[in-house]
Design a protein around this motif. Structure first.
Motif, PDB file in Angstrom:
ATOM      1  N   ARG A 351       0.834  -1.208   0.000  1.00 18.85           N
ATOM      2  CA  ARG A 351       0.000   0.000   0.000  1.00 18.85           C
ATOM      3  C   ARG A 351       0.876   1.269   0.000  1.00 18.85           C
ATOM      4  N   GLU A 352       1.920   1.269   0.822  1.00 20.46           N
ATOM      5  CA  GLU A 352       2.698   2.501   0.985  1.00 20.46           C
ATOM      6  C   GLU A 352       3.557   2.826  -0.237  1.00 20.46           C
ATOM      7  N   LEU A 353       3.788   1.832  -1.086  1.00 17.44           N
ATOM      8  CA  LEU A 353       4.650   2.077  -2.244  1.00 17.44           C
ATOM      9  C   LEU A 353       3.886   2.420  -3.515  1.00 17.44           C
ATOM     10  N   VAL A 354       2.575   2.586  -3.416  1.00 16.54           N
ATOM     11  CA  VAL A 354       1.804   2.914  -4.626  1.00 16.54           C
ATOM     12  C   VAL A 354       2.341   4.211  -5.249  1.00 16.54           C
ATOM     13  N   GLY A 355       2.560   5.221  -4.403  1.00 16.21           N
ATOM     14  CA  GLY A 355       3.036   6.517  -4.915  1.00 16.21           C
ATOM     15  C   GLY A 355       4.351   6.385  -5.653  1.00 16.21           C
ATOM     16  N   SER A 356       5.322   5.695  -5.043  1.00  9.30           N
ATOM     17  CA  SER A 356       6.630   5.524  -5.682  1.00  9.30           C
ATOM     18  C   SER A 356       6.497   4.729  -6.971  1.00  9.30           C
ATOM     19  N   GLY A 395      -6.383   4.392  -8.349  1.00 11.10           N
ATOM     20  CA  GLY A 395      -7.155   4.897  -7.212  1.00 11.10           C
ATOM     21  C   GLY A 395      -6.808   4.081  -5.981  1.00 11.10           C
ATOM     22  N   TYR A 396      -6.609   4.776  -4.864  1.00 10.43           N
ATOM     23  CA  TYR A 396      -6.265   4.090  -3.613  1.00 10.43           C
ATOM     24  C   TYR A 396      -6.422   5.093  -2.466  1.00 10.43           C
ATOM     25  N   GLY A 397      -6.238   4.629  -1.251  1.00  9.45           N
ATOM     26  CA  GLY A 397      -6.230   5.608  -0.164  1.00  9.45           C
ATOM     27  C   GLY A 397      -6.895   5.160   1.107  1.00  9.45           C
ATOM     28  N   HIS A 398      -7.146   6.191   1.929  1.00 10.27           N
ATOM     29  CA  HIS A 398      -7.597   5.964   3.310  1.00 10.27           C
ATOM     30  C   HIS A 398      -9.129   5.920   3.312  1.00 10.27           C
ATOM     31  N   ILE A 399      -9.701   4.784   2.979  1.00  9.32           N
ATOM     32  CA  ILE A 399     -11.166   4.740   2.855  1.00  9.32           C
ATOM     33  C   ILE A 399     -11.848   5.009   4.199  1.00  9.32           C
ATOM     34  N   GLY A 400     -11.171   4.662   5.267  1.00 14.47           N
ATOM     35  CA  GLY A 400     -11.739   4.883   6.602  1.00 14.47           C
ATOM     36  C   GLY A 400     -11.951   6.349   6.916  1.00 14.47           C
ATOM     37  N   ASP A 401     -11.220   7.242   6.262  1.00 11.92           N
ATOM     38  CA  ASP A 401     -11.372   8.694   6.515  1.00 11.92           C
ATOM     39  C   ASP A 401     -12.010   9.402   5.322  1.00 11.92           C
TER      40      ASP A 401
END
Ligand SMILES: Cc1cc2nc3c(=O)[nH]c(=O)nc-3n(C[C@H](O)[C@H](O)[C@H](O)COP(=O)(O)OP(=O)(O)OC[C@H]3O[C@@H](n4cnc5c(N)ncnc54)[C@H](O)[C@@H]3O)c2cc1C
Length: 486
Positions: A351-356, A395-401
């Motif tokens: 998840r954290e490497l999507v941006g890179s 598309g990805y991200g913090h769905i909880g917020d």
């Protein structure tokens, strides 16, 4: 060729403030009189002049790295008197062009302000200088079995002060709520050099206007944050991580609802990504492990990562949750549960490497937005379709917020501007019409300052500008950013 207005708003330069000066010999001599040689850099400034994405470039000729609040006060007092603009810079991981100069502003780096001052063991409050790297703060805090109340992928580089200045969100917002509630006190240096001591170790302090709040999320436009009192949180005793593959975005929404009701306050984080994002990581990050054997296919699959933190009954909570999911036919296609710390980190890494990963494909246009969770996949697909010839959209991200990240990597280096013109202001207008926010957690910086009118009414923007003028009447702090026309 006639450029549309949107081109002017993006990578093009804004008009230079004619009242501002560029540094001259006598300015340098002044800084040399108050700072040591190692606190001044005048050559090889490239890494300070460019942002993390290589999207924004400045032309500063001077980086100052003072190691005390007092020196920052002297620097700002001088700059304010002499109309020298200043850009505060912490870890330089910001994603909206806020931390690099637009022209040749002086870069005020906080990297030497890196001492942790003390820890109150009875109340779990750390007092720290603002230039401490988040990961280093957490290493220090681990002796007290506590940690910062937020976490983000840039933790190895971003500074506590940068996080407060941007009001960073990150993956544990679901668990702890916004950072704002944990910043108990601040020390801030104003544009005229005045040191505002707003440090405070009381959790409850209802004595008039809570001035520190105005600096949280102000992105260096009102003052330089030099120290902070931060309320820390106990480390979770047991951590579990489930990575679920499912066949539709509707299923993600349903899994989120079940997670909220079944896991309750033990739900620490819930993140999603589409198959485009998953593929981007698998194809571009050599160390990433394809836990679902997706073979880099793009299909209708969606992925959701769920972290559960418990103090006891860890297996029971996970089991109950999984049983509830299993009762809904077709909800879970595959599920992986981290078996140890290594697997836990490996799954989070995806998840954290999507941006890179997107950066490997081409120049990335990143959008950090808030909207009704039900619309997250619609807007992603809409943009994918709109940019189909020039961009690879994930598309990805913090769905909880309710926080979605859309990254669009440009597939043709010669058409970056064209791609940007296709996306902006379209995406911001879409949000303006349907509600939500054009900036969920990254701030406005240079990128979104001129779109603020899509989000806030004119009287609100005027009020913000008036506040800016109270704190920084000569507009020397982070000019051209955050507010339109400043
Ligand atoms: C891989 C990656 C993952 C990320 N994940 C997240 C995420 O999950 N959530 C999130 O919110 N962000 C995320 N970000 C964005 C970024 O890390 C955050 O905005 C972070 O808080 C910026 O901190 P920094 O120290 O790098 O600040 P910088 O980038 O140096 O500065 C950011 C802004 O704050 C101002 N500023 C910096 N320090 C000070 C100070 N001491 N006083 C006043 N103003 C100051 C700068 O002028 C600039 O406008 C991510 C970035 C990357 C590269």
């Amino acid at each position: 060729m006639i450029y549309s207005a949107k081109r002017f708003f993006s990578l093009a330069k804004k008009p230079r403030n004619p009242n501002h000066r560029s540094i001259q010999k006598q300015d340098l001599e002044y800084f040399q009189s108050i700072l040591s040689e190692s606190e001044i850099i005048t050559s090889d400034l490239s890494k300070y002049n460019v942002d993390w994405m290589s999207k924004y470039h400045g032309d500063s000729k001077l980086v100052l790295l003072p190691n005390s609040t007092q020196k920052i006060s002297q620097i700002l007092s001088y700059c304010n008197t002499n109309m020298l603009p200043v850009v505060p810079q912490s870890g330089n991981t910001g994603l909206v062009g806020g931390s690099v100069p637009h022209y040749d502003e002086i870069i005020l780096s906080l990297q030497r302000l890196n001492k942790i001052i003390d820890y109150d063991t009875n109340n779990d409050i750390v007092t720290t200088e603002s230039g401490v790297i988040l990961e280093n703060l957490n290493q220090y805090l681990s002796q007290f079995n506590t940690e910062a109340p937020y976490d983000l992928g840039a933790k190895g580089s971003c500074f506590v002060g940068g996080n407060i200045a941007t009001h960073a969100g990150g993956k544990y917002l679901v668990k702890h709520g916004p950072l704002r509630g944990y910043v108990l006190g601040l020390e801030v240096v104003l544009a005229n050099g005045q040191i505002m001591n707003l440090l405070n170790k009381s959790r409850k302090d209802n004595t008039g206007i809570d001035l520190k709040q105005i600096f949280i999320g102000s992105e260096g436009s009102l003052g330089i944050i030099t120290k902070a009192n931060l309320l820390c949180v106990k480390k979770a005793i047991e951590k579990n991580l489930l990575f679920i593959k499912t066949s539709s975005f509707q299923n993600i929404l349903q899994i989120h609802n079940i997670a909220k009701s079944e896991i309750g306050k033990n739900l620490a984080a819930i993140e999603w990504m589409d198959s485009y994002a998953y593929k981007a990581v698998m194809e571009n990050i050599k160390t990433a492990k394809d836990v679902f054997d997706s073979q880099n296919k793009i299909d209708q699959s969606y992925y959701v990562l769920i972290e559960i933190n418990t103090n006891f009954n860890k297996d029971l909570v996970v089991e109950q949750f999984y049983n509830s999911l299993s009762q809904v036919e077709g909800l879970v296609s595959e599920c992986v549960l981290a078996q140890n710390d290594h697997q836990f980190d490996e799954l989070w890494k995806i998840r954290e490497l999507v941006g890179s990963a997107c950066g490997h494909i081409g120049k990335v246009f990143k959008y950090d937005i808030s909207l009704n969770t039900a619309q997250m996949d619609d807007i992603t697909k809409d943009l994918r379709q709109k940019c189909i010839d020039l961009g690879f959209t994930v598309g990805y991200g913090h769905i909880g917020d309710g926080n979605l990240h859309i990254n669009i990597s440009c597939l043709d280096k010669t058409k970056e501007q064209q791609l940007e013109n296709q996306i902006e202001p379209y995406i911001f207008e879409w949000l303006s019409k349907k509600g939500g926010s054009i900036s969920a957690e990254h701030g406005l910086g240079l990128m979104k300052a001129d779109y603020l009118h899509l989000q806030k009414k004119p009287e609100v923007i005027d009020c913000m500008k008036n506040i800016k003028k109270i704190f920084d009447p000569n507009l020397i702090l982070n000019p051209y950013k955050i507010l339109p026309g400043i």
